[in-house]
Design a protein around this motif. Structure first.
Motif, PDB file in Angstrom:
ATOM      1  N   LYS A 189      29.769  43.469  41.569  1.00 63.38           N
ATOM      2  CA  LYS A 189      29.412  44.319  40.432  1.00 63.38           C
ATOM      3  C   LYS A 189      28.859  43.471  39.286  1.00 63.38           C
ATOM      4  O   LYS A 189      29.192  43.650  38.128  1.00 63.38           O
ATOM      5  CB  LYS A 189      30.641  45.095  39.969  1.00 63.38           C
ATOM      6  N   GLY A 190      28.029  42.516  39.597  1.00 67.31           N
ATOM      7  CA  GLY A 190      27.443  41.623  38.581  1.00 67.31           C
ATOM      8  C   GLY A 190      26.542  42.368  37.629  1.00 67.31           C
ATOM      9  O   GLY A 190      26.503  42.095  36.422  1.00 67.31           O
ATOM     10  N   ASP A 191      25.771  43.319  38.154  1.00 67.69           N
ATOM     11  CA  ASP A 191      24.858  44.046  37.282  1.00 67.69           C
ATOM     12  C   ASP A 191      25.624  44.866  36.248  1.00 67.69           C
ATOM     13  O   ASP A 191      25.229  44.943  35.074  1.00 67.69           O
ATOM     14  CB  ASP A 191      23.985  44.981  38.120  1.00 67.69           C
ATOM     15  N   LEU A 192      26.745  45.465  36.666  1.00 62.09           N
ATOM     16  CA  LEU A 192      27.528  46.273  35.751  1.00 62.09           C
ATOM     17  C   LEU A 192      28.140  45.430  34.649  1.00 62.09           C
ATOM     18  O   LEU A 192      28.137  45.787  33.468  1.00 62.09           O
ATOM     19  CB  LEU A 192      28.622  47.017  36.550  1.00 62.09           C
ATOM     20  N   ILE A 193      28.629  44.278  35.018  1.00 63.03           N
ATOM     21  CA  ILE A 193      29.244  43.354  34.026  1.00 63.03           C
ATOM     22  C   ILE A 193      28.192  42.888  33.025  1.00 63.03           C
ATOM     23  O   ILE A 193      28.436  42.824  31.815  1.00 63.03           O
ATOM     24  CB  ILE A 193      29.913  42.168  34.740  1.00 63.03           C
ATOM     25  N   THR A 194      27.033  42.620  33.550  1.00 65.73           N
ATOM     26  CA  THR A 194      25.950  42.144  32.669  1.00 65.73           C
ATOM     27  C   THR A 194      25.583  43.231  31.682  1.00 65.73           C
ATOM     28  O   THR A 194      25.376  42.981  30.476  1.00 65.73           O
ATOM     29  CB  THR A 194      24.720  41.750  33.491  1.00 65.73           C
ATOM     30  N   GLN A 195      25.476  44.443  32.117  1.00 64.74           N
ATOM     31  CA  GLN A 195      25.120  45.534  31.227  1.00 64.74           C
ATOM     32  C   GLN A 195      26.200  45.756  30.170  1.00 64.74           C
ATOM     33  O   GLN A 195      25.912  45.996  28.987  1.00 64.74           O
ATOM     34  CB  GLN A 195      24.917  46.811  32.033  1.00 64.74           C
ATOM     35  N   ILE A 196      27.468  45.681  30.600  1.00 64.81           N
ATOM     36  CA  ILE A 196      28.567  45.863  29.641  1.00 64.81           C
ATOM     37  C   ILE A 196      28.532  44.752  28.582  1.00 64.81           C
ATOM     38  O   ILE A 196      28.715  44.993  27.384  1.00 64.81           O
ATOM     39  CB  ILE A 196      29.928  45.895  30.375  1.00 64.81           C
ATOM     40  N   ALA A 197      28.310  43.538  29.036  1.00 63.88           N
ATOM     41  CA  ALA A 197      28.272  42.389  28.103  1.00 63.88           C
ATOM     42  C   ALA A 197      27.128  42.537  27.119  1.00 63.88           C
ATOM     43  O   ALA A 197      27.287  42.295  25.907  1.00 63.88           O
ATOM     44  CB  ALA A 197      28.146  41.083  28.885  1.00 63.88           C
ATOM     45  N   LEU A 198      25.983  42.957  27.600  1.00 63.45           N
ATOM     46  CA  LEU A 198      24.837  43.134  26.706  1.00 63.45           C
ATOM     47  C   LEU A 198      25.107  44.261  25.711  1.00 63.45           C
ATOM     48  O   LEU A 198      24.740  44.170  24.533  1.00 63.45           O
ATOM     49  CB  LEU A 198      23.587  43.449  27.534  1.00 63.45           C
TER      50      LEU A 198
END
Length: 202
Positions: free
Chosen positions: A7-16
């Protein structure tokens, strides 16, 4: 087990999203005032404009001096006329100065008499033989009192370079003859200095 790579894409979106929200909060919460940049040349121009505005401001003029009443001016003119009349009256006639008559036995100094004494016969002192042999030269001054008849009546002081000349100048001074001094037209006694010089001639 949770695998972050799945779920790397989801984490990246949350962080952004969190970063963006934090940036907005900081931007709205902190107020920063920024002054526009003004070059040095523009500062000088502004200063010059301020100086010009200050020079344009004129200070209020002092109030005019109060005029003196006409009565005072007329009184001053009358005083000046009176002073001029007094001066003219004072200078109209010749001023005569009364010279006091000399008292009997009074001895004057040479500068105090109207007519100064005039030396008409000067007796040269005898050169001492000892001084001649030794080659001694010098000067002497004798303070004498000349009587109303023009003769030396008294020697008051003798000033000599060398004591060897004292006796000769004393004898010579007593033989000198003057045209007498006069005060108020009367012959008087007066103090006179007679100089003597001792010089060897070849």
């Amino acid at each position: 087990m949770f695998d972050p790579r799945e779920k790397g894409d989801l984490i990246t979106q949350i962080a952004l999203s969190l970063t963006f929200i934090l940036f907005i909060v900081l931007f709205l919460g902190v107020k920063v005032s920024v002054n526009p940049y003004v070059s040095r040349g523009q500062r000088d121009i502004l200063m010059e404009n301020i100086q010009e505005k200050l020079e344009e401001i004129q200070l209020p003029q002092p109030p005019p001096k109060p005029k003196l009443p006409v009565e005072i001016e007329e009184a001053e003119e009358e005083e000046e006329e009176n002073v001029q009349e007094t001066i003219q009256e004072g200078t109209a006639g010749d001023v005569e100065i009364d010279i006091p008559l000399p008292e009997p036995g009074q001895v004057f100094n040479e500068f105090e008499v109207e007519e100064k004494p005039v030396l008409i016969k000067k007796v040269e002192p005898e050169y001492p033989e000892v001084a001649r042999k030794l080659g001694i030269q010098g000067t002497a001054k004798v303070l004498v009192i000349v009587g109303p008849d023009g003769r030396v009546v008294k020697i008051e002081k003798i000033f000599v370079d060398n004591e060897i000349f004292r006796e000769p100048v004393e004898r010579a001074a007593l033989q000198c003859l003057f045209k007498p001094a006069k005060q108020a037209g009367i012959p008087v006694s007066v103090r006179v200095v007679i100089p003597f010089i001792f010089r060897l001639t070849k």
